[in-house]
Design a protein around this motif. Structure first.
Motif: not given
Length: 663
Positions: A123-127, A384-389, A471-478
């Motif tokens: 999600y963060l990479a695409v955004l 860098t983001i596209f290749t690594i993530d 992870e659930p807290g971070a994801f649903w916050g995002l």
């Protein structure tokens, strides 16, 4: 209108040849491996680190946008630059040690190690890629094309496409061939040129207007000869009475003090502490001292725009009120093509009317430097983001059958080809850029950032400073932040507000006028930040915590831990990834035979020589070796530590004084 002469073009050609030479020579120093291409082999000293961070932030949109905002609304826009200084110290002293101890290449990769799973990382990479292409690249290209068309004196499509394609070609060339090493050394050279050019314009504008005191005396009365009025019979475009104040009443429509202090700080924390473009520069530092010193250098440079850009923009309004301060929609459209106003012409007017023959070309070269610095930084970070993530996630199954060296070569080729794709997308975006008015594009870029990035800021702060976040807290916050931010975005841009003085009615429903019109986007970013923060904390408390042994050196509290960190996938959800390596690193060397890298592709990506090399079996880094590398990076002698700490305190005090003086 004054146009360029042959001496100006000679200056531009000399600049282009010089910068090309610097970029190509420095590219030869770049190693043909992941660390060399994406992180300049982690060998940079503080000068190129600090200069590259500054140059990455100073695109043509900053030259035209900040000077134009100064012309339209006074010194309030300088809060973006001054707030960055506090955040830069936060970056060097708190965030960078965590990032480097964790051994990551990208910010999405850090979140993957911190929380586990792939959904937050992807999600963060695409955004990030979307923000880069449709705000940073488009903003710089639009502002740069506007500048070049005005300077050349022709607004044809041929001039637009020729200038933009040339800039994109040179910027992409540095990034594709040399990686981050070439980008950072060209940034260093271009930072010097940018500062020299801005200082020249500042001095000439102060001389022309009769001194700085005349700016304060004349700016409140700088109005065009043709005035128009709104529906309540108020003069459109009248300078605010708080033009020389950074901290304004909470009801101020542009810079309420709440948004200036807290809203800009939230956006600045995203940009300087979590955005790949900036953080990637600090990750190239040879040790923590050089990372901190680079942040301090950038902090000193960020003090300058209030004098180099904002006040000269205000001077341009005084010197050229009929153009820079125009308020009549029809007149503005005739002057600059935008019925909303022509304040973005402030810096251009100073260049074309104050500089002698030859120097105009030099300043145009400075603008080219700003555009290229910003674009090369975005190109390298996006690749860098596209290749690594993203690519590493898609290819993890196929990599199980390949050797470490073949996988690394594939990643380098993909990284370089992704730059080419980004360039193509940017070119295809040019017609859409032309359909935006000058002011609306700048507002669009700032607004979309305010709607999308506060949740990211909240999650990164929790990830670094609160180990209980899971992870659930971070994801649903995002996700909640995304829904609320996009709702505000749709409400704000779903209607075209007619410019002041047009006589046209406001088409927005009353409830949207109340929610959007009376709620500044900086204040909205504060609400969005705390909404995400509270959601992430609540969800984290009602779901299982991450084991402490999985967080060593991933939080600030565990930064100095010497324990071996266990992969978080073994203890949480998303266990389908346990057996695969998705951190962007190649798998261990295998005895399975793999086909060679395609010859044509390798040659096109300057990897032919590397593709011919026999794949070597490289032993994975042991825990002891990793800790030795971390300790080497984090080592600070007492003298070095004292020097950077005192320097940080001094720059913070100077910034606070400027804030207090113009508060």
């Amino acid at each position: 209108m004054t146009t360029l002469v042959w001496q100006d073009y000679v200056a531009i050609v000399i600049f282009v040849v010089f910068v090309l030479g610097v970029g190509l020579i420095s590219s030869r120093r770049s190693k043909a491996d992941l660390s060399g291409y994406f992180l300049a082999s982690r060998s940079m000293n503080w000068l190129p680190v600090g200069a590259s961070m500054f140059a990455s932030n100073v695109g043509s949109s900053l030259f035209l946008g900040v000077a134009g905002s100064g012309a339209a609304g006074g010194v309030g826009v300088a809060a973006y630059e001054l707030n960055a200084i506090y955040v830069l110290i936060l970056l060097g002293w708190f965030f960078v040690p965590v990032y480097l101890s964790s051994g990551v290449y990208t910010m999405p990769e850090y979140l993957r190690q911190r929380f586990g799973g792939q959904r937050i990382r992807v999600y963060l990479a695409v955004l990030s890629l979307l923000l880069y292409v449709f705000t940073k690249i488009s903003g710089d290209l639009f502002a740069g094309s506007l500048f070049i068309q005005e300077v050349v004196g022709e607004s044809s499509s041929l001039v637009l496409y020729s200038s933009v394609l040339g800039i994109l070609a040179m910027s992409g060339l540095f990034t594709i061939i040399g990686g981050l090493t070439a980008v950072m050394w060209t940034d260093f050279v271009q930072t010097i040129l940018i500062l020299i050019g801005a200082i020249v314009i500042m001095i000439l504008s102060y001389i022309r207007i009769g001194g700085f005191e005349n700016i304060m005396a004349k700016y409140p009365y700088a109005m065009p000869s043709k005035l128009v009025y709104d529906s309540q019979n108020r003069t459109c475009g009248q300078p605010t009475q708080y033009a020389f104040h950074l901290l304004r009443p909470a009801t101020d429509p542009d810079y309420p003090w709440t948004g200036t202090i807290f809203g800009i700080a939230i956006l600045g924390t995203w940009h300087w502490c979590t955005d790949q473009v900036i953080v990637q520069r600090t990750l190239t530092s040879r040790n923590i001292i050089h990372a901190k010193a680079g942040c301090i250098l950038t902090s000193w440079l960020k003090i300058l725009p209030i004098w180099l850009l904002v006040f000269p923009g205000m001077a341009a309004r005084i010197l050229f009120p009929d153009e820079v301060a125009c308020v009549d929609p029809e007149e503005c459209k005739r002057i600059c093509g935008s019925p909303a106003g022509c304040s973005n012409l402030a810096f251009i007017k100073l260049v074309m009317n104050l500089l002698p023959v030859g120097l105009r070309g030099c300043i145009l070269a400075v603008i080219l430097a700003a555009i290229m610095s910003s674009l090369t930084s975005v190109f390298n970070s996006a690749s860098t983001i596209f290749t690594i993530d993203i690519w590493a996630t898609l290819r993890r199954s196929a990599w199980k059958k390949k050797t470490k060296r073949h996988v690394e070569i594939e990643q380098l080729i993909v990284g370089r080809m992704s730059v080419f794709v980004i360039v193509v997308v940017s070119i295809l975006w040019i017609p859409i850029i032309q359909n935006f008015s000058n002011s609306q594009l700048y507002v669009y870029a700032q607004s979309i950032t305010s709607f999308l990035v506060p949740p990211i800021t909240a999650v990164f702060l929790l990830a670094v400073f609160w180990a209980r976040t899971n992870e659930p807290g971070a994801f649903w916050g995002l996700m909640l932040g995304l829904v609320v931010g996009m709702t505000r975005f749709i409400m704000e841009f779903g209607y075209i507000i007619p410019p002041c003085g047009s006589g046209l009615p406001d088409p927005r429903p009353e409830f949207i006028k109340t929610i959007v019109g009376n709620f500044n986007f900086l204040n909205f970013s504060i609400l969005l930040f705390f909404l995400t923060l509270c959601t992430s904390i609540c969800v984290s408390y009602i779901t299982p915590p991450i084991p402490e042994r999985c967080l060593y050196r991933l939080t600030f509290q565990s930064l100095n831990s010497l324990e071996m960190r266990e992969p978080i996938q073994k203890h949480g959800s998303h266990t389908e990834e346990n057996a695969s390596n998705t951190n962007g690193q190649p798998p261990e060397a295998s005895s399975i035979e793999t086909p060679a890298v395609p010859g044509l592709m390798a040659r096109l990506c300057c990897m032919a020589a590397e593709a011919k090399k026999e794949a070597k079996i490289v032993a994975p880094e042991t825990h002891e070796e990793h800790m030795a590398r971390v300790r080497s990076f984090m080592t600070e002698t007492p003298v070095q530590k004292r020097v950077v700490n005192i320097s940080a305190v001094v720059v913070l005090l100077v910034c606070t004084f400027v804030y207090g003086f113009y508060g």
